[in-house]
Design a protein around this motif. Structure first.
Motif, PDB file in Angstrom:
ATOM      1  N   VAL A 131       0.856  -1.188   0.000  1.00 62.62           N
ATOM      2  CA  VAL A 131       0.000   0.000   0.000  1.00 62.62           C
ATOM      3  C   VAL A 131       0.891   1.236   0.000  1.00 62.62           C
ATOM      4  CG1 VAL A 131      -1.810   1.268   1.234  1.00 62.62           C
ATOM      5  CG2 VAL A 131      -1.759  -1.251   1.309  1.00 62.62           C
ATOM      6  N   VAL A 132       0.495   2.242  -0.779  1.00 67.36           N
ATOM      7  CA  VAL A 132       1.186   3.527  -0.786  1.00 67.36           C
ATOM      8  C   VAL A 132       0.209   4.598  -0.312  1.00 67.36           C
ATOM      9  CG1 VAL A 132       2.293   5.310  -2.193  1.00 67.36           C
ATOM     10  CG2 VAL A 132       2.782   2.893  -2.631  1.00 67.36           C
ATOM     11  N   GLU A 133       0.656   5.438   0.611  1.00 62.87           N
ATOM     12  CA  GLU A 133      -0.146   6.577   1.059  1.00 62.87           C
ATOM     13  C   GLU A 133       0.565   7.866   0.679  1.00 62.87           C
ATOM     14  OE1 GLU A 133      -2.341   8.435   5.028  1.00 62.87           O
ATOM     15  OE2 GLU A 133      -0.690   7.012   5.274  1.00 62.87           O
ATOM     16  N   LEU A 134      -0.147   8.719  -0.028  1.00 58.54           N
ATOM     17  CA  LEU A 134       0.390  10.025  -0.431  1.00 58.54           C
ATOM     18  C   LEU A 134      -0.175  11.096   0.500  1.00 58.54           C
ATOM     19  CD1 LEU A 134      -0.185   9.724  -4.312  1.00 58.54           C
ATOM     20  CD2 LEU A 134       1.779   8.947  -2.956  1.00 58.54           C
ATOM     21  N   GLY A 135       0.714  11.821   1.167  1.00 60.17           N
ATOM     22  CA  GLY A 135       0.273  12.874   2.083  1.00 60.17           C
ATOM     23  C   GLY A 135      -0.295  12.347   3.380  1.00 60.17           C
ATOM     24  N   PRO A 136       0.462  11.548   4.141  1.00 60.90           N
ATOM     25  CA  PRO A 136      -0.066  10.995   5.389  1.00 60.90           C
ATOM     26  C   PRO A 136      -0.237  12.007   6.512  1.00 60.90           C
ATOM     27  CG  PRO A 136       2.250  10.434   5.134  1.00 60.90           C
ATOM     28  CD  PRO A 136       1.810  11.064   3.839  1.00 60.90           C
ATOM     29  N   GLY A 137       0.368  13.192   6.403  1.00 62.02           N
ATOM     30  CA  GLY A 137       0.255  14.178   7.474  1.00 62.02           C
ATOM     31  C   GLY A 137       0.867  13.650   8.762  1.00 62.02           C
ATOM     32  N   THR A 138       0.127  13.733   9.864  1.00 61.87           N
ATOM     33  CA  THR A 138       0.643  13.259  11.155  1.00 61.87           C
ATOM     34  C   THR A 138       0.248  11.816  11.450  1.00 61.87           C
ATOM     35  OG1 THR A 138      -1.267  14.280  12.245  1.00 61.87           O
ATOM     36  CG2 THR A 138       0.785  15.553  12.166  1.00 61.87           C
ATOM     37  N   HIS A 195       7.352  11.613  -7.622  1.00 58.45           N
ATOM     38  CA  HIS A 195       8.448  10.654  -7.770  1.00 58.45           C
ATOM     39  C   HIS A 195       8.121   9.352  -7.049  1.00 58.45           C
ATOM     40  CE1 HIS A 195      10.696  13.912  -9.554  1.00 58.45           C
ATOM     41  NE2 HIS A 195      10.364  14.659  -8.520  1.00 58.45           N
ATOM     42  N   MET A 196       6.899   8.914  -7.209  1.00 54.78           N
ATOM     43  CA  MET A 196       6.437   7.716  -6.524  1.00 54.78           C
ATOM     44  C   MET A 196       7.231   6.478  -6.937  1.00 54.78           C
ATOM     45  SD  MET A 196       2.528   6.372  -6.369  1.00 54.78           S
ATOM     46  CE  MET A 196       2.265   4.631  -6.568  1.00 54.78           C
ATOM     47  N   ARG A 197       7.602   6.394  -8.190  1.00 51.61           N
ATOM     48  CA  ARG A 197       8.365   5.233  -8.643  1.00 51.61           C
ATOM     49  C   ARG A 197       9.711   5.148  -7.913  1.00 51.61           C
ATOM     50  NH1 ARG A 197       7.496   2.116 -12.809  1.00 51.61           N
ATOM     51  NH2 ARG A 197       6.102   3.622 -13.805  1.00 51.61           N
ATOM     52  N   SER A 198      10.385   6.280  -7.753  1.00 46.87           N
ATOM     53  CA  SER A 198      11.658   6.299  -7.027  1.00 46.87           C
ATOM     54  C   SER A 198      11.447   5.924  -5.564  1.00 46.87           C
ATOM     55  CB  SER A 198      12.300   7.684  -7.118  1.00 46.87           C
ATOM     56  OG  SER A 198      12.608   8.013  -8.459  1.00 46.87           O
ATOM     57  N   ALA A 199      10.343   6.369  -4.974  1.00 44.82           N
ATOM     58  CA  ALA A 199      10.046   6.023  -3.586  1.00 44.82           C
ATOM     59  C   ALA A 199       9.831   4.521  -3.438  1.00 44.82           C
ATOM     60  CB  ALA A 199       8.822   6.794  -3.108  1.00 44.82           C
ATOM     61  N   LEU A 200       9.123   3.922  -4.385  1.00 43.02           N
ATOM     62  CA  LEU A 200       8.876   2.481  -4.331  1.00 43.02           C
ATOM     63  C   LEU A 200      10.169   1.690  -4.443  1.00 43.02           C
ATOM     64  CD1 LEU A 200       5.632   2.285  -6.468  1.00 43.02           C
ATOM     65  CD2 LEU A 200       5.876   1.424  -4.136  1.00 43.02           C
ATOM     66  N   ALA A 201      11.130   2.224  -5.186  1.00 45.06           N
ATOM     67  CA  ALA A 201      12.409   1.531  -5.342  1.00 45.06           C
ATOM     68  C   ALA A 201      13.150   1.399  -4.019  1.00 45.06           C
ATOM     69  CB  ALA A 201      13.277   2.259  -6.363  1.00 45.06           C
ATOM     70  N   THR A 202      12.879   2.290  -3.070  1.00 45.43           N
ATOM     71  CA  THR A 202      13.568   2.234  -1.778  1.00 45.43           C
ATOM     72  C   THR A 202      13.071   1.088  -0.914  1.00 45.43           C
ATOM     73  OG1 THR A 202      12.030   3.736  -0.632  1.00 45.43           O
ATOM     74  CG2 THR A 202      13.863   4.740  -1.842  1.00 45.43           C
ATOM     75  N   PRO A 233       2.226  -1.336  -6.231  1.00 45.78           N
ATOM     76  CA  PRO A 233       1.318  -1.434  -5.079  1.00 45.78           C
ATOM     77  C   PRO A 233      -0.055  -1.935  -5.492  1.00 45.78           C
ATOM     78  CG  PRO A 233       1.529   0.842  -5.779  1.00 45.78           C
ATOM     79  CD  PRO A 233       2.514   0.057  -6.595  1.00 45.78           C
ATOM     80  N   ASP A 234      -0.728  -2.604  -4.554  1.00 44.02           N
ATOM     81  CA  ASP A 234      -2.100  -3.055  -4.782  1.00 44.02           C
ATOM     82  C   ASP A 234      -3.101  -1.935  -4.534  1.00 44.02           C
ATOM     83  OD1 ASP A 234      -1.355  -5.919  -5.146  1.00 44.02           O
ATOM     84  OD2 ASP A 234      -0.737  -5.696  -3.054  1.00 44.02           O
ATOM     85  N   ALA A 235      -2.697  -0.951  -3.735  1.00 43.94           N
ATOM     86  CA  ALA A 235      -3.578   0.171  -3.420  1.00 43.94           C
ATOM     87  C   ALA A 235      -2.744   1.428  -3.194  1.00 43.94           C
ATOM     88  CB  ALA A 235      -4.421  -0.133  -2.179  1.00 43.94           C
ATOM     89  N   VAL A 236      -3.270   2.540  -3.692  1.00 45.73           N
ATOM     90  CA  VAL A 236      -2.684   3.853  -3.440  1.00 45.73           C
ATOM     91  C   VAL A 236      -3.779   4.728  -2.838  1.00 45.73           C
ATOM     92  CG1 VAL A 236      -1.599   5.909  -4.409  1.00 45.73           C
ATOM     93  CG2 VAL A 236      -1.037   3.645  -5.343  1.00 45.73           C
ATOM     94  N   VAL A 237      -3.512   5.292  -1.671  1.00 48.86           N
ATOM     95  CA  VAL A 237      -4.455   6.162  -0.977  1.00 48.86           C
ATOM     96  C   VAL A 237      -3.841   7.553  -0.910  1.00 48.86           C
ATOM     97  CG1 VAL A 237      -5.576   6.647   1.227  1.00 48.86           C
ATOM     98  CG2 VAL A 237      -5.460   4.295   0.366  1.00 48.86           C
ATOM     99  N   ASP A 261       0.714   4.436 -13.495  1.00 45.70           N
ATOM    100  CA  ASP A 261       1.808   3.632 -14.040  1.00 45.70           C
ATOM    101  C   ASP A 261       2.317   2.627 -13.010  1.00 45.70           C
ATOM    102  OD1 ASP A 261       1.652   4.945 -16.434  1.00 45.70           O
ATOM    103  OD2 ASP A 261       3.388   6.238 -16.081  1.00 45.70           O
ATOM    104  N   CYS A 262       2.369   3.018 -11.752  1.00 47.24           N
ATOM    105  CA  CYS A 262       2.930   2.155 -10.711  1.00 47.24           C
ATOM    106  C   CYS A 262       1.933   1.130 -10.180  1.00 47.24           C
ATOM    107  CB  CYS A 262       3.436   3.006  -9.545  1.00 47.24           C
ATOM    108  SG  CYS A 262       4.880   4.029  -9.929  1.00 47.24           S
ATOM    109  N   LEU A 263       0.664   1.446 -10.241  1.00 48.23           N
ATOM    110  CA  LEU A 263      -0.369   0.591  -9.659  1.00 48.23           C
ATOM    111  C   LEU A 263      -0.406  -0.774 -10.346  1.00 48.23           C
ATOM    112  CD1 LEU A 263      -2.563   1.006  -7.433  1.00 48.23           C
ATOM    113  CD2 LEU A 263      -4.153   1.580  -9.279  1.00 48.23           C
ATOM    114  N   ALA A 264      -0.535  -1.830  -9.557  1.00 47.64           N
ATOM    115  CA  ALA A 264      -0.616  -3.186 -10.095  1.00 47.64           C
ATOM    116  C   ALA A 264      -1.934  -3.367 -10.853  1.00 47.64           C
ATOM    117  CB  ALA A 264      -0.524  -4.204  -8.966  1.00 47.64           C
ATOM    118  N   PRO A 265      -1.959  -4.227 -11.863  1.00 50.87           N
ATOM    119  CA  PRO A 265      -3.227  -4.544 -12.535  1.00 50.87           C
ATOM    120  C   PRO A 265      -4.264  -5.019 -11.518  1.00 50.87           C
ATOM    121  CG  PRO A 265      -1.384  -5.428 -13.782  1.00 50.87           C
ATOM    122  CD  PRO A 265      -0.817  -4.925 -12.481  1.00 50.87           C
ATOM    123  N   GLY A 266      -5.449  -4.459 -11.590  1.00 52.92           N
ATOM    124  CA  GLY A 266      -6.486  -4.771 -10.614  1.00 52.92           C
ATOM    125  C   GLY A 266      -6.390  -3.962  -9.341  1.00 52.92           C
ATOM    126  N   GLY A 267      -5.339  -3.120  -9.231  1.00 52.24           N
ATOM    127  CA  GLY A 267      -5.151  -2.302  -8.040  1.00 52.24           C
ATOM    128  C   GLY A 267      -6.107  -1.125  -7.984  1.00 52.24           C
TER     129      GLY A 267
END
Length: 226
Positions: A84-91, A138-145, A151-155, A177-183
């Motif tokens: 799972v990827v979360e964009l902008g989690p805040g606190t 730069h989500m792809r670069s983040a996933l590489a780390t 990912p199956d889900a991006v929130v 582009d990064c999301l898995a098929p069916g994600g």
């Protein structure tokens, strides 16, 4: 929720970001109930200060409600996701809800542009959480780390209505582009601009309205074809 659209850094915060304040008060460490209450209050205060400093980069003056978090978790299929990827989690309010719903073997990558918020997220005591200080562009670069390509889900909690259109389009392209098929891609927004940025790429979203949040927000969800 926080806007993650302008800068990036190739390192995870766990490697080099130092907190500006101790996220959990040492005097309360022996009392889990008091510690959780202190962390909740301190997190809300940090979120409020972030809004005052950069109102265009924060989607709301207060964190998401538990009702919105529940709706987002269900729409994204978090209980069935391995990455799972979360964009902008805040606190970290929604971050904690995602972790609570994820399978034990799953991983969560939280991408946060605000260094103070990223440092605060380090207080979340879950080894499945990976924190990346940088831009959703730069989500792809983040996933590489974290050695995960799809990912199956991006929130996303970042407010697409306040960012430059070019930045919003690039973030959506990265997500798709990064999301898995069916994600699934799920984002909660005050305005409907996110649905207007890349309709040819994402298609029509499923839209729900969560009234039990301040302010009430739309929850947009897309499913990538398998």
């Amino acid at each position: 929720m926080a806007f993650n659209g302008m800068i990036s850094n190739p390192k995870k915060t766990s490697e080099w970001v130092r907190p500006h304040a101790t996220p959990i008060a040492p005097a309360l460490d022996n009392n889990p109930t008091d510690s959780r209450r202190w962390a909740f209050v301190n997190g809300n205060f940090a979120f409020f200060l972030g809004f005052l400093r950069q109102p265009a980069l924060i989607g709301s003056i207060i964190p998401s409600s538990r009702f919105l978090e529940r709706r987002v978790v269900e729409a994204a299929g978090i209980s069935r996701s391995r990455m799972v990827v979360e964009l902008g989690p805040g606190t970290g309010g929604t971050t904690r809800a995602l972790l609570a719903a994820m399978p034990p073997e799953a991983q969560l990558l939280a991408i946060e542009i605000n260094p103070e918020f990223a440092a605060y997220l380090k207080a979340v005591p879950d080894p499945r959480l990976n924190i990346y200080l940088g831009s959703a562009e730069h989500m792809r670069s983040a996933l590489a780390t974290v050695d995960h390509a799809q990912p199956d889900a991006v929130v996303s909690g970042i407010p697409f209505s306040t960012m430059p259109e070019s930045v919003g389009r690039e973030i959506l392209r990265q997500v798709w582009d990064c999301l898995a098929p069916g994600g699934r891609f799920v984002t909660y927004q005050l305005m409907n601009r996110v649905a207007q940025l890349e309709p040819a790429l994402l298609g029509d979203p499923h839209v729900q309205l969560e009234f039990l949040n301040v302010p009430p927000l739309r929850v947009y969800s897309w499913r990538k074809p398998a």
